[in-house]
Write an enzyme that holds these catalytic residues in place. Structure first.
Site, PDB file in Angstrom:
ATOM      1  N   ASP A 117       0.861  -1.181   0.000  1.00 26.97           N
ATOM      2  CA  ASP A 117       0.000   0.000   0.000  1.00 26.97           C
ATOM      3  C   ASP A 117       0.897   1.231   0.000  1.00 26.97           C
ATOM      4  OD1 ASP A 117      -2.361  -1.454   0.071  1.00 26.97           O
ATOM      5  OD2 ASP A 117      -2.513  -1.392   2.249  1.00 26.97           O
ATOM      6  N   ASP A 136      -7.033  -1.741  -4.089  1.00 28.36           N
ATOM      7  CA  ASP A 136      -8.009  -1.448  -3.032  1.00 28.36           C
ATOM      8  C   ASP A 136      -9.136  -0.560  -3.546  1.00 28.36           C
ATOM      9  OD1 ASP A 136      -6.394  -2.884  -1.271  1.00 28.36           O
ATOM     10  OD2 ASP A 136      -5.416  -1.087  -0.484  1.00 28.36           O
TER      11      ASP A 136
END
Length: 156
Positions: A117, A136
């Site tokens: 991320d 995501d």
């Protein structure tokens, strides 16, 4: 189903290329932080061993394989759903977004043991401590889209 596969491929490639570029080429894995357009967009390295917002995080191999299995199970469920009861074109696009994002994060878990991320966005006095990635976003949009806007039946 072509629509599902097309959007799956687009999201998967976009997710993986963005991770390669930011994490490896820009070397975020070492730098840990790159201000792009503060405070609106920053790159902050976060290895996510759990699910959204670090829930169920654990560095244990069992956690990794359980989360990979759950993601593959969801992908298979959505594929069967799209085959048996195809929604309209919008529903097929949303399914492709969800599947492409899920597969992008599965590849991360296989390669790195965690999901890479790096996107961090803040605004208007709110300092967001969380990071996310293209996969995501696609999973979120795909799931919401399938729930709220499945479209009409009998799409190609």
């Amino acid at each position: 189903m072509r629509t599902v596969w097309l959007w799956t491929a687009v999201i998967f490639v976009l997710d993986q290329l963005s991770k390669i570029w930011v994490v490896h080429v820009m070397d975020l894995a070492t730098k840990l932080s790159i201000d792009v357009w503060p405070p609106f967009l920053n790159f902050r390295m976060a290895w996510n061993y759990g699910i959204n917002f670090g829930l169920l995080a654990g560095d244990a191999p069992a956690t990794r394989w359980i989360l990979i299995s759950v993601a593959i199970g969801i992908v298979l469920f959505v594929l069967v759903w799209m085959r048996r009861d195809p929604p309209g074109r919008a529903g097929l696009v949303f399914a492709g977004l969800l599947i492409g994002g899920a597969l992008g994060n599965v590849v991360d878990r296989l390669l790195y043991g965690a999901v890479a991320d790096f996107l961090n966005m803040s605004c208007c006095g709110f300092d967001n401590p969380f990071a996310f990635n293209v996969a995501d976003i696609a999973i979120f949009v795909g799931a919401i889209g399938l729930a709220l806007f499945p479209g009409s039946k009998n799409a190609s």
